[in-house]
Design a protein around this motif. Structure first.
Motif, PDB file in Angstrom:
ATOM      1  N   ALA A 295      48.350  43.063  40.471  1.00 23.31           N
ATOM      2  CA  ALA A 295      49.055  41.864  40.027  1.00 23.31           C
ATOM      3  C   ALA A 295      49.192  41.828  38.506  1.00 23.31           C
ATOM      4  CB  ALA A 295      48.329  40.620  40.530  1.00 23.31           C
ATOM      5  N   VAL A 296      48.137  42.208  37.777  1.00 26.81           N
ATOM      6  CA  VAL A 296      48.196  42.208  36.317  1.00 26.81           C
ATOM      7  C   VAL A 296      49.168  43.263  35.814  1.00 26.81           C
ATOM      8  CG1 VAL A 296      46.848  42.655  34.231  1.00 26.81           C
ATOM      9  CG2 VAL A 296      45.895  41.242  36.036  1.00 26.81           C
ATOM     10  N   ALA A 297      49.150  44.439  36.411  1.00 27.75           N
ATOM     11  CA  ALA A 297      50.074  45.498  35.990  1.00 27.75           C
ATOM     12  C   ALA A 297      51.521  45.080  36.237  1.00 27.75           C
ATOM     13  CB  ALA A 297      49.750  46.788  36.733  1.00 27.75           C
ATOM     14  N   LEU A 298      51.781  44.465  37.386  1.00 23.40           N
ATOM     15  CA  LEU A 298      53.137  44.007  37.679  1.00 23.40           C
ATOM     16  C   LEU A 298      53.549  42.877  36.744  1.00 23.40           C
ATOM     17  CD1 LEU A 298      55.640  44.135  39.475  1.00 23.40           C
ATOM     18  CD2 LEU A 298      54.494  42.580  41.073  1.00 23.40           C
ATOM     19  N   GLY A 299      52.625  41.954  36.460  1.00 24.92           N
ATOM     20  CA  GLY A 299      52.935  40.868  35.545  1.00 24.92           C
ATOM     21  C   GLY A 299      53.230  41.374  34.143  1.00 24.92           C
ATOM     22  N   ALA A 300      52.546  42.425  33.699  1.00 25.38           N
ATOM     23  CA  ALA A 300      52.802  42.985  32.371  1.00 25.38           C
ATOM     24  C   ALA A 300      54.196  43.587  32.292  1.00 25.38           C
ATOM     25  CB  ALA A 300      51.740  44.028  32.037  1.00 25.38           C
ATOM     26  N   ARG A 301      54.620  44.254  33.354  1.00 26.83           N
ATOM     27  CA  ARG A 301      55.971  44.821  33.351  1.00 26.83           C
ATOM     28  C   ARG A 301      57.018  43.717  33.326  1.00 26.83           C
ATOM     29  NH1 ARG A 301      53.716  48.572  37.118  1.00 26.83           N
ATOM     30  NH2 ARG A 301      54.619  47.398  38.873  1.00 26.83           N
ATOM     31  N   ARG A 302      56.788  42.660  34.087  1.00 28.89           N
ATOM     32  CA  ARG A 302      57.744  41.556  34.095  1.00 28.89           C
ATOM     33  C   ARG A 302      57.796  40.848  32.743  1.00 28.89           C
ATOM     34  NH1 ARG A 302      56.208  38.705  39.938  1.00 28.89           N
ATOM     35  NH2 ARG A 302      57.182  40.298  41.275  1.00 28.89           N
ATOM     36  N   ALA A 303      56.654  40.807  32.047  1.00 23.34           N
ATOM     37  CA  ALA A 303      56.610  40.151  30.740  1.00 23.34           C
ATOM     38  C   ALA A 303      57.135  41.049  29.627  1.00 23.34           C
ATOM     39  CB  ALA A 303      55.179  39.713  30.426  1.00 23.34           C
ATOM     40  N   GLY A 304      57.461  42.280  29.949  1.00 22.37           N
ATOM     41  CA  GLY A 304      57.972  43.198  28.938  1.00 22.37           C
ATOM     42  C   GLY A 304      56.910  43.710  27.993  1.00 22.37           C
ATOM     43  N   ILE A 305      55.658  43.772  28.429  1.00 22.16           N
ATOM     44  CA  ILE A 305      54.561  44.275  27.591  1.00 22.16           C
ATOM     45  C   ILE A 305      54.485  45.783  27.762  1.00 22.16           C
ATOM     46  CG2 ILE A 305      52.088  44.151  27.157  1.00 22.16           C
ATOM     47  CD1 ILE A 305      52.110  41.328  28.297  1.00 22.16           C
ATOM     48  N   ASP A 306      54.639  46.489  26.668  1.00 21.76           N
ATOM     49  CA  ASP A 306      54.647  47.950  26.718  1.00 21.76           C
ATOM     50  C   ASP A 306      53.252  48.550  26.657  1.00 21.76           C
ATOM     51  OD1 ASP A 306      57.437  47.936  26.782  1.00 21.76           O
ATOM     52  OD2 ASP A 306      57.578  47.870  24.596  1.00 21.76           O
ATOM     53  N   LYS A 307      52.259  47.786  26.272  1.00 16.69           N
ATOM     54  CA  LYS A 307      50.901  48.306  26.177  1.00 16.69           C
ATOM     55  C   LYS A 307      50.321  48.533  27.572  1.00 16.69           C
ATOM     56  CE  LYS A 307      50.112  45.518  22.009  1.00 16.69           C
ATOM     57  NZ  LYS A 307      49.337  44.400  21.429  1.00 16.69           N
ATOM     58  N   PRO A 308      49.411  49.499  27.715  1.00 15.48           N
ATOM     59  CA  PRO A 308      48.698  49.636  28.996  1.00 15.48           C
ATOM     60  C   PRO A 308      47.915  48.357  29.282  1.00 15.48           C
ATOM     61  CG  PRO A 308      48.326  51.538  27.586  1.00 15.48           C
ATOM     62  CD  PRO A 308      49.008  50.526  26.738  1.00 15.48           C
ATOM     63  N   CYS A 309      48.167  47.763  30.400  1.00 19.08           N
ATOM     64  CA  CYS A 309      47.594  46.443  30.676  1.00 19.08           C
ATOM     65  C   CYS A 309      46.824  46.470  31.990  1.00 19.08           C
ATOM     66  CB  CYS A 309      48.701  45.392  30.739  1.00 19.08           C
ATOM     67  SG  CYS A 309      48.102  43.705  30.530  1.00 19.08           S
ATOM     68  N   SER A 310      45.584  46.044  31.924  1.00 18.61           N
ATOM     69  CA  SER A 310      44.710  45.957  33.084  1.00 18.61           C
ATOM     70  C   SER A 310      43.863  44.698  32.939  1.00 18.61           C
ATOM     71  CB  SER A 310      43.811  47.197  33.190  1.00 18.61           C
ATOM     72  OG  SER A 310      42.895  47.229  32.109  1.00 18.61           O
ATOM     73  N   PRO A 311      43.153  44.284  33.977  1.00 12.66           N
ATOM     74  CA  PRO A 311      42.286  43.103  33.824  1.00 12.66           C
ATOM     75  C   PRO A 311      41.260  43.248  32.710  1.00 12.66           C
ATOM     76  CG  PRO A 311      42.598  43.594  36.140  1.00 12.66           C
ATOM     77  CD  PRO A 311      43.231  44.719  35.380  1.00 12.66           C
ATOM     78  N   HIS A 312      40.791  44.460  32.442  1.00 17.01           N
ATOM     79  CA  HIS A 312      39.789  44.638  31.384  1.00 17.01           C
ATOM     80  C   HIS A 312      40.379  44.407  29.995  1.00 17.01           C
ATOM     81  CE1 HIS A 312      35.637  45.774  30.675  1.00 17.01           C
ATOM     82  NE2 HIS A 312      36.019  46.508  29.639  1.00 17.01           N
ATOM     83  N   VAL A 313      41.694  44.572  29.858  1.00 19.08           N
ATOM     84  CA  VAL A 313      42.347  44.289  28.581  1.00 19.08           C
ATOM     85  C   VAL A 313      42.192  42.816  28.228  1.00 19.08           C
ATOM     86  CG1 VAL A 313      44.594  44.218  27.435  1.00 19.08           C
ATOM     87  CG2 VAL A 313      43.934  46.232  28.751  1.00 19.08           C
ATOM     88  N   LEU A 314      42.141  41.953  29.236  1.00 20.68           N
ATOM     89  CA  LEU A 314      41.956  40.528  28.978  1.00 20.68           C
ATOM     90  C   LEU A 314      40.569  40.259  28.392  1.00 20.68           C
ATOM     91  CD1 LEU A 314      43.629  39.143  32.211  1.00 20.68           C
ATOM     92  CD2 LEU A 314      44.578  39.154  29.900  1.00 20.68           C
ATOM     93  N   ARG A 315      39.581  41.025  28.788  1.00 20.33           N
ATOM     94  CA  ARG A 315      38.237  40.895  28.199  1.00 20.33           C
ATOM     95  C   ARG A 315      38.258  41.326  26.737  1.00 20.33           C
ATOM     96  NH1 ARG A 315      32.551  41.230  29.161  1.00 20.33           N
ATOM     97  NH2 ARG A 315      31.534  42.942  28.058  1.00 20.33           N
ATOM     98  N   HIS A 316      38.950  42.448  26.449  1.00 19.00           N
ATOM     99  CA  HIS A 316      39.088  42.877  25.054  1.00 19.00           C
ATOM    100  C   HIS A 316      39.802  41.815  24.227  1.00 19.00           C
ATOM    101  CE1 HIS A 316      37.469  46.628  26.233  1.00 19.00           C
ATOM    102  NE2 HIS A 316      38.573  47.178  26.706  1.00 19.00           N
ATOM    103  N   SER A 317      40.828  41.228  24.797  1.00 18.88           N
ATOM    104  CA  SER A 317      41.587  40.217  24.069  1.00 18.88           C
ATOM    105  C   SER A 317      40.743  38.978  23.816  1.00 18.88           C
ATOM    106  CB  SER A 317      42.852  39.852  24.857  1.00 18.88           C
ATOM    107  OG  SER A 317      43.640  41.008  25.120  1.00 18.88           O
ATOM    108  N   PHE A 318      39.910  38.600  24.768  1.00 18.80           N
ATOM    109  CA  PHE A 318      39.013  37.456  24.586  1.00 18.80           C
ATOM    110  C   PHE A 318      38.092  37.681  23.394  1.00 18.80           C
ATOM    111  CE2 PHE A 318      34.610  36.120  25.293  1.00 18.80           C
ATOM    112  CZ  PHE A 318      34.738  34.740  25.330  1.00 18.80           C
ATOM    113  N   ALA A 319      37.459  38.852  23.330  1.00 12.73           N
ATOM    114  CA  ALA A 319      36.524  39.135  22.239  1.00 12.73           C
ATOM    115  C   ALA A 319      37.237  39.159  20.892  1.00 12.73           C
ATOM    116  CB  ALA A 319      35.825  40.467  22.493  1.00 12.73           C
ATOM    117  N   THR A 320      38.406  39.778  20.851  1.00 11.99           N
ATOM    118  CA  THR A 320      39.132  39.872  19.596  1.00 11.99           C
ATOM    119  C   THR A 320      39.585  38.503  19.107  1.00 11.99           C
ATOM    120  OG1 THR A 320      39.904  42.077  20.230  1.00 11.99           O
ATOM    121  CG2 THR A 320      41.086  40.976  18.458  1.00 11.99           C
ATOM    122  N   HIS A 321      40.109  37.700  20.005  1.00 14.43           N
ATOM    123  CA  HIS A 321      40.604  36.380  19.603  1.00 14.43           C
ATOM    124  C   HIS A 321      39.460  35.447  19.228  1.00 14.43           C
ATOM    125  CE1 HIS A 321      44.428  37.278  22.186  1.00 14.43           C
ATOM    126  NE2 HIS A 321      44.371  37.989  21.068  1.00 14.43           N
TER     127      HIS A 321
END
Length: 365
Positions: A295-321
């Motif tokens: 679901a996350v991979a499909l949502g990233a394609r629909r959102a036009g995000i070119d970065k490799p996107c997985s559920p773990h990327v959301l954890r990285h984004s949480f820490a960075t933000h």
């Protein structure tokens, strides 16, 4: 007629025993003389368990996770097949080094994968075969490369979550809002969600450690609705004579009724029941992680995000933000569950503007 007479046996007791063996079972062994003692009954020796079954049993004895069990068994099988089904006891350092070299050169696996195979073989020899092989410890581990994590911007996270809905959307929002790993979120129990204090207790995370993380205010209402759906499924299972959930370690033996209580149920239960691979009991497990990953991979394609996107990327984004918002790195370390602050420091690469915050001479032209 002499020929018609029946000749009496010389030992009628022996004859009766031969005709009726149950009489022998009724005879107490203590009443027999030393000359008449019966040989001890020997049960047929059962064949020893197979090597991979011994490996599984040892992993379960030491309370390794089922995923580690599957990975270690798979590496042991690959090692045996790679050397023509020879028994590991008959192989040595040359075969192990050849297998690890095959993974690096022939299969071009990453350093982490190669080290994982080495750990599996080390466990096989030490814990299962009982062979302490110094040479195995001396096999050089592959040097892991230092990689920076993929991090989404706040705008990309917002657009990604807008493409998700339903249960998978709530799971993704929870991962970004709390910094949990995917399996930590899916294994969340009802009793570990504290709405009043706005916190979530993560049980048996990575390294079998517990920790507390924040519960976002905007996720309280969606989580309450999800828990209500989970309760409806649980009541349905109870009505069908089921409703028992998997419990860690020996809690099922210590508290036999805990598995059917409401507090132990998963917040994100699966839509279908399944058979437990270890116990064979039919249960309703948590949501499958592949469902969220797709679901996350499909949502990233629909959102036009070119970065490799997985559920773990959301954890990285949480820490960075969190670091960008000015929170202390020790606070972020505790929320993420890192044992060493050096692991958390990898997210500080985004704290500097541009390349280390320097101004390129090209911009002065």
């Amino acid at each position: 007629m002499a020929d018609a007479r029946i000749r009496q046996p010389k030992n009628p007791v022996h004859n009766a025993t031969a005709m009726y063996p149950s009489l022998l079972d009724a005879t107490p062994l203590a009443s027999l003389t030393a000359h008449e003692q019966l040989p001890a009954a020997t049960a047929p020796a059962s064949p020893p368990p197979r090597l991979l079954d011994q490996l599984r049993a040892r992993l379960r004895t030491l309370h390794y996770s089922i995923r580690t069990e599957q990975v270690y068994v798979d590496w042991a099988r690959r090692f045996i097949l790679h050397h023509g089904k020879r028994h590991p006891r008959d192989m040595g350092a040359a075969e192990v080094e050849a297998f690890l070299s095959h993974l690096a050169v022939g299969r071009n696996v990453s350093a982490a994968t190669q080290n994982q195979a080495k750990s599996a073989l080390l466990f096989l020899y030490r814990e299962v075969l009982g062979i302490e092989l110094p040479w195995l410890s001396e096999v050089v581990s592959a040097k892991q490369s230092r990689r920076l994590p993929v991090v989404l911007t706040e705008r990309e996270v917002r657009e990604l979550l807008m493409q998700l809905n339903g249960t998978t959307g709530l799971v993704a929002s929870l991962l970004y809002g709390t910094g949990m790993r995917l399996l930590e979120g899916l294994r969340l129990r009802v009793k570990d969600v504290e709405f009043t204090r706005r916190e979530i207790l993560i049980r048996a995370g990575k390294g079998n450690k517990d920790r507390v993380t924040v519960l976002p205010e905007n996720l309280i209402a969606p989580l309450q609705q999800q828990i209500a759906k989970s309760r409806a499924l649980h009541l349905k299972d109870l009505a069908e004579g089921l409703g028992e959930v998997w419990l860690p370690d020996a809690l099922a033996q210590k508290y036999p009724r805990a598995g059917v209580t409401w507090g132990w149920q998963f917040v994100f239960p699966s839509a279908q029941r399944a058979i437990d691979p270890r116990s064979g009991v039919e249960r309703r497990h948590h949501l499958c992680e592949q469902t969220v990953q797709r679901a996350v991979a499909l949502g990233a394609r629909r959102a036009g995000i070119d970065k490799p996107c997985s559920p773990h990327v959301l954890r990285h984004s949480f820490a960075t933000h969190m670091l960008q918002a000015g929170y202390d790195i020790r606070t972020v370390q505790e929320l993420l569950g890192h044992a060493d602050v050096a692991t958390t420091q990898i997210y500080t690469h985004v704290m500097n503007r541009g390349g280390r915050g320097v101004l390129s001479p090209f911009d002065k032209l």
